[in-house]
Each structure stands twice: as C-alpha cells, then as structure tokens.
Design a protein around this motif. Structure first.
Motif, mmCIF file in Angstrom:
data_model
loop_
_atom_site.group_PDB
_atom_site.id
_atom_site.type_symbol
_atom_site.label_atom_id
_atom_site.label_comp_id
_atom_site.label_asym_id
_atom_site.label_seq_id
_atom_site.Cartn_x
_atom_site.Cartn_y
_atom_site.Cartn_z
ATOM 1 N N THR A 1 0.765 -1.300 -0.105
ATOM 2 C CA THR A 1 -0.223 0.068 -0.010
ATOM 3 C C THR A 1 1.016 1.211 0.031
ATOM 4 O O THR A 1 1.741 1.333 0.892
ATOM 5 C CB THR A 1 -0.865 0.062 1.265
ATOM 6 O OG1 THR A 1 -1.784 -1.257 1.265
ATOM 7 C CG2 THR A 1 -1.620 1.366 1.181
ATOM 8 N N ALA B 1 0.864 5.540 -0.103
ATOM 9 C CA ALA B 1 0.212 6.668 0.020
ATOM 10 C C ALA B 1 0.670 8.025 -0.671
ATOM 11 O O ALA B 1 2.048 7.907 -0.387
ATOM 12 C CB ALA B 1 0.099 7.179 1.478
ATOM 13 N N VAL C 1 -4.406 6.682 -1.815
ATOM 14 C CA VAL C 1 -3.857 5.465 -1.438
ATOM 15 C C VAL C 1 -3.971 4.390 -2.382
ATOM 16 O O VAL C 1 -5.110 3.986 -2.935
ATOM 17 C CB VAL C 1 -4.484 5.108 -0.001
ATOM 18 C CG1 VAL C 1 -3.802 3.871 0.613
ATOM 19 C CG2 VAL C 1 -4.276 6.063 1.117
#
Length: 769
Positions: free
Chosen positions: A147, A149, A185
């Motif tokens: 993930t 951001a 994100v």
C-alpha cells in the motif's frame, strides 16, 4: 442559438429511467450478475421484390412482443441526403437488450434483419503513458500486497485534489484519485516496492504531469509529489493569451486576423462543452444531450474531454488564455459521453445532418467495426458533412471509424521541446526524433489509413470550469485539423464556387486541400504520419491573395514603411538606380540594377535583438507564443531574415510573439541550445512574412528535395529575402514596381503595426491614403 430538441426524426422512445451519467442511489445489495448485451436491429433492403420485407414499425413490434428482448429506444430512419446521392436511405434502428444466444436465434428466424452489437466507444485521449508490461500473473501470491500513500501538492504546500495517481508494476496497475487533502492510497496485490516500475501523477488542471521511472516508494510514509504550475512555464498565463505549440507548428499564428472561420458550423461529438469557461462562452452556441436527454445537458462536461477539444477548435480570442483555430465559427456540442455507444454516434450524426453542420470532430474510437455507423458516416458525407476522426491511442492499428475511406484520419505527433523533462509527455517519446524535435508518440495508432498527423502531445487547452490542462492523445490532434478545415471552408474560394454544394465532392475537395498542404515528417514510418502535418499558410494560400491593392495608396504606405525600417537600421541606406529616386532610400518606386538594399544587424538578430537593441515581447517557454486578441498586432517582425535557413533565433515568424532568445537553429532546425525545452520557435522552416491579408508568400519549408514554397514551386535561392513583405529582392534588376505586388494597404498597415509593437520601428503616424 440554442437547440434543446432531438432531431425531428431521431429518438422516439424515452431513455431508461436511470441516467447512465449519474450515480445510482444506494439500494439493498444483490448478487453480481453479467450485464445484458445491447444490440442494434434494423431491417435490411431485400434485392428480391417478392421476398418478404419488414418495415420499421414491423421490426419494432416484433422485438417488443419478444419476451426475451427489452427494447430501449428507436432511431428513425433517414432518406438519402441529396437527390443524386449514391448512398441509399438509412433504415430505422431499434436499440434493445438481450442475450447472445437469443440474437443467434433471431438471425436464423429473421434473415431480413441486421443485428449488431451496440458497442461502447472510448475517448481518444491517453489517460496514462502506455508502456510494455509483463503479463499479469493469473493469481497474485496470497497475502502479498503493498500500500502506497501518495501526497500531491504544489511547491507552496497547497494540496491538489482530483489528481490521478497511477502506479505500475509487474502485475495489474493500481490507480486512485487524490482527495481534498491531496492524498491518494493505492494498494497493489502481488507487488513489493522493488517491483514497482513507474509512478504517474496527472493533476486535473493548472499543472504539468509528473512521471517517475522506477520510483523509490515507501509503504510507511507519504510519498510526496510536487507538480509544476503551468504558469511557471508560461509567464503571465492565463492572463496573457498564448498560441499552442501545435498552432505554431501548423502556422495558425501567422495567418492574418481576418481569417476566423465565420459562417462555418462545427460539431464536436464528445462529452459536452462547459460554456462557463471564458474561452468557450459565446463560442459553443448549440448542442444536444444524448446522455441524459437534458435540455441544456450539453453545456456540462464532467469528463473535461469535450471542452478541451472545443477550445482547440474555437477558443475565444479575448486576450487571455488560449485561442482557437476558427474563433468565429458556430460550434455545436453533441454530448454522448460518458457511456457513448454506436447508436449515440448515429443519433449525433443525424443531428449534424439536420443542422447542416460542415465539419464534425470525432475524438473517439472503437476496436470493432460497425456497418450501421459506417453507412451513417457515408450518408453524412453525401450530405456535405466532413468527419475528422482521431486514429486511436492504443499504439496498434488504426481504430474504427478512422478505418473508413470517407473520413480524414488524424494521427498524433509531439515535439520534444514543448514540455519540461520529467513529465508523462516525455514518456511518450518513441523511436526517432527529427532535427526539428518532432516524434511519433507511443500511443498513436498507425496504418495505411492515416491521412495526416497533427499535434497531440502536451496540448494546452481549456477544461471546466475556468481552468487549463495539458493533455495527450489523438483526441487532441483531431481538433487541430478540424479547426483548419473550418478555416478552409470559410475562406478558400473553391467552396464559394465549384464546390459550394453540400455533397460528397465538397467533402473530398476539402480533404484534398488539407492533405496537399502537409509538410512531410521524416520519422521513418509513413504509416504514423500519413501525408504529414497540415500547414495553414499552404491550405489558405488562395485566400491570402484575394485583396486587390490600390496602387497609389500602396506605394505611399510602402515608402513610409521602408523609411521607418531604414531609420531603425533594418534596411541599409542605398542609392536607387534607374527607375528609382536617388537620395531617397525609403521611397520604393521602381528598383533598378543599382539598388543595394539589404538587411542590417544580422549578428544582433542572432543574439535575439536588432541593431538598435533588444527586441520586446520574446517568446514564452513551453512552445507557446504570447499575444493579445488576434485582431491586435502584438509581436515581432517576421520575414526579415534572408538566410533561407531554419529560422534562427531572431526570426521565429510568429503572430503574437517576438523573436525568441537563444542560438539560431541552423539549417537542420535543431532546438535552441540555450533552452532545454519549449523554444517557442518552429525550427526547420525558413521564416517568411506572415500571411498578410493580401499576401500569398507563406514560409518556405525545408524538406527533402530542396526548399519549396507553399504552392510547391522551388524556393528562392539562399541569400534572397524569402517571403519579404516588400516584394522582390532589392537589386533584383527586374525593374518591376514594388507596389504592383498583391499586398494591399490593409496588409501593409497590419505588418507595420506588428513591427511597431515589437519595437522595431517608431510610432510615427501613418498618412491617410
């Protein structure tokens, strides 16, 4: 004029209750199932009169009575456009939903029916830089995901909401849009930070995109991206009006301000056009909404795509922002996106035929052929409607309808100095780059169907509600050609005489003029460029020679102009031989063999100035030329460099710009050595006089086979004042009176104003003639 109604013979049935362009209200969950497929059904003409034939009403009733078919709407048929048309009338089309299996049963039971998929169309805009990726794994490793951001803000710390963030790796790409805080994100299944191959951020408007190969992304903190403002590249923009690099490449900025496309109708079949934008207000005057069927729905553009195309074609000439090709043309917006299908395109073309539209811009594509759409486009051609079509953006063969013979298919080209490094535009460079900096981008489709190419990389134009964005795509290339087509129809003499009738001959002649005006681009593959890039000066050369001069007044104006140029050091004082008056170097009568007029201060020109000092109003970086309204004369002198080379720094030949700084381009037309991008000049062309109202001597192109003039004849020898606004070279020995050249008072006054605005000559009043 505002048109709120459908064409009289188009839609008879209301559209489904749920508008496809709106978010459906949240309801109780239900299992996900395959969507039904949408089809178009029409009755085929029967060659055997004895064979049973179905009329339009019979087809409709047959499908409505079938329990496995859901009829959505009907597009009524249309008779042949002209009495002598070779294309038969168009049948009524019933749009319905059913299963593929039932369609096969219908085909067997009713061979008189034509049934084809009503497929979705796509924009011909590039949402991200295409790249070759390894095939995605069938199943990502369980539990492996990353993930990221991404925080997008400008150098002042202002977050940028609505920016698209694309992360590519070895598998499927991940995409997200930044929120109000500028954060997005992206979760990537089966990827690690080391497997990520690219990061692209494209702000919604006002900024350059950012592209990073092999980015070092963190999964534990925000990954900061700071795009550069467009205003930092184009000084004073948008409060200062500019010409795009593509308009300069096609020589729009060198046309006189009288050629503005009045009397021509252009339709943009796209996502609508936001008329709140200053560059579209009062420019887009009518339209039709085929998405939600709202009376004024065509004035809203949630996709930004149609507004961008519309401003390239007809952006207002109001002294700020950008300016379009045909600023006085009547523009119609046919809204079919989001969710546009073949049937919507058919309805839009019906609207264009009914409204007597002259040029249709189709920045859309499909990977599938449609016989019904092909027949409708041919019927529109027979009615005098010219379709300019984008080639497509997946880098493969030309997409439909660009494959059709009756349209003008446009590929995209880019220019290496038209954008900063580190942008997504830079990632589109593929293959060779010409000495002028032109290249064929990765995304553009190619094939023998390509007719011409046009600027389609880093194209600056308007987006809702009042901003500007730089986009890529053959979607951006097609409007350049559609805008030029409108100018040709409005001002080329053929279309008020032999080709005045609205028929296929008119369309074919228009396309012939555009393709014959092209300057070839040598990038190693003609299937990427076709005939080359259209040149506005070549296409409109007959219109530039229409004004008949008044000999006495023209001679007087020429004398005053020459006197001012001599005083400024642009013309060297010299005695005038037989036929002229000795001791009066500024008075141009008949020039004899003894005349030795020439251009002074060439070294100063090479340094970006004149013999009397620096020039004012230099070109902006970013390949844009500054200028006020096209009716004003703001900019540097052109046509005064006799070298016949590629147009070095001091002779950019731009309407609305002064000579650009930096070193001369040289014969090869390479970009200036003093700027890494966006010189604002057009290397590779000897810069002639701007096409004044009575001028038929546009720039000379430096191309294989020697320099040629706009009409294809050999150019003047090196060292002669190519395209000089003062007519034949001084000392040519012709003895012809300069005032006999077809320039006219308006052209001379306009040229003098441009020179005065650039500070090249004084501000003395001109005589009344």
């Amino acid at each position: 004029m505002t048109t709120n109604d459908k064409p009289k013979d188009a839609i008879e049935e209301p559209r489904p209750a749920t508008p496809r362009g709106r978010q459906a209200s949240r309801q109780a969950p239900r299992p996900v199932e395959p969507r039904p497929r949408r089809y178009m059904v029409a009755a085929l003409p029967q060659p055997d009169p004895a064979a049973p034939a179905y009329d339009d009403d019979t087809v409709r009733r047959l499908l409505e009575d079938d329990p496995e078919v859901r009829v959505l709407r009907r597009v009524r048929g249309r008779a042949a456009g002209n009495p002598g048309a070779t294309v038969p009338g168009f049948p009524a089309v019933v749009v319905a939903e059913t299963t593929p299996e039932h369609v096969e049963a219908l085909r067997r039971q009713y061979p008189q029916l034509h049934v084809e998929r009503d497929r979705l169309l796509t924009y011909s805009e590039v949402p991200r830089p295409p790249r070759r990726r390894r095939p995605a794994p069938v199943v990502a490793p369980p539990g492996l995901e990353s993930t990221f951001a991404v925080l997008v803000r400008d150098a002042d710390g202002t977050p940028l909401p609505g920016a698209s963030v694309l992360v590519t790796g070895h598998g499927w790409p991940g995409q997200a849009v930044t929120g109000a805080d500028g954060r997005a994100v992206v979760t990537m299944a089966g990827e690690t930070p080391e497997s990520i191959t690219g990061l692209t951020v494209r702000p919604r408007s006002g900024y350059w995109s950012v592209h990073v190969e092999r980015p070092a992304l963190s999964t534990t903190r925000d990954n900061l991206v700071e795009p550069v403002r467009l205003a930092e590249t184009f000084g004073g923009f948008p409060d200062r009006q500019v010409f795009g690099w593509g308009q300069q490449a096609m020589n729009l900025d060198r046309l006189p301000p009288t050629l503005r496309g009045a009397g021509v109708r252009i339709a943009i079949v796209d996502s609508g056009a936001d008329i709140r934008h200053p560059d579209l207000r009062e420019r887009v005057r009518a339209g039709i909404d085929l998405v939600d069927a709202e009376p004024e729905g065509w004035t809203a553009d949630t996709a930004y795509h149609g507004s961008h195309c519309a401003a390239v074609i007809s952006g207002a000439d109001d002294g700020r922002g950008i300016v379009g090709f045909a600023v006085e043309a009547e523009v119609h917006a046919c809204k079919i996106f989001p969710g546009g299908r073949f049937s919507d395109l058919i309805e839009a073309l019906d609207y264009c035929v009914e409204q007597r539209v002259d040029v249709v811009n189709l920045s859309l594509a499909s990977r599938h052929h449609s016989p019904l759409v092909a027949a409708k486009i041919e019927q529109a051609r027979e009615a005098g409607v010219a379709c300019v079509v984008a080639a497509g953006n997946d880098g493969g063969p030309v997409a439909f309808p660009g494959t059709l013979p009756g349209v003008l298919t446009v590929a995209a080209v880019g220019k290496a100095d038209a954008f900063p490094p580190g942008t997504a535009h830079e990632a589109e460079i593929d293959g060779p780059v010409t000495g002028d900096g032109y290249f064929s981008p990765r995304f553009t489709c190619r094939g023998p169907e390509i007719d011409v190419c046009a600027p389609g990389v880093a194209v600056l134009s308007a987006v809702p509600p009042d901003a500007y964005a730089v986009l890529d795509g053959t979607s951006m290339a097609a409007p350049h050609v559609a805008g030029l087509a409108a100018l040709v129809l409005a001002h080329h003499g053929d279309f008020s005489a032999a080709y005045a009738s609205r028929d296929a001959r008119r369309v074919d002649r228009l396309f012939q003029i555009i393709t014959s005006s092209c300057v070839p681009l040598n990038i190693g593959d003609v299937h990427r460029t076709g005939a080359g890039m259209p040149n506005a000066l070549r296409a409109l050369a007959p219109a530039l020679a229409q004004i008949t001069p008044e000999p006495a007044g023209t001679d007087t104006l020429l004398g005053h102009l020459a006197a001012e140029m001599t005083e400024a050091g642009l013309l060297a004082p010299a005695s005038v031989g037989p036929g002229g008056r000795s001791g009066h170097p500024g008075q141009l009568g008949q020039v004899g063999p003894g005349a030795q007029h020439g251009l002074a201060g060439q070294a100063a020109y090479g340094a970006g100035g004149t013999a009397n000092g620096p020039l004012s109003g230099g070109s902006l970086p970013g390949g844009l030329a500054p200028g006020g309204a096209r009716g004003e004369a703001k900019g540097g002198v052109t046509g005064l460099d006799p070298r016949g080379g590629a147009g070095g720094a001091g002779s950019p030949g731009r309407r609305g710009s002064g000579p650009s700084g930096g070193s001369p381009s040289g014969p090869a037309g390479g970009p200036s050595a003093t700027r890494s991008y966006a010189t604002g000049s057009t290397p590779g062309r000897a810069q002639g006089a701007r096409g004044g109202a009575g001028e038929a001597a546009p720039a000379v192109d430096v191309s294989p086979g020697g320099a040629r003039t706009a009409n294809g004849s050999p150019a003047a020898a090196p060292g002669s004042p190519i395209g000089s606004p003062l007519g034949p070279p001084m000392g040519s020995g012709t003895g012809a009176p300069i005032g006999a050249a077809p320039y006219g008072e308006a052209a001379l006054a306009w040229l003098a104003e441009e020179m005065r605005a650039a500070g090249l000559i004084g501000s003395r009043p001109w005589p009344d003639v």
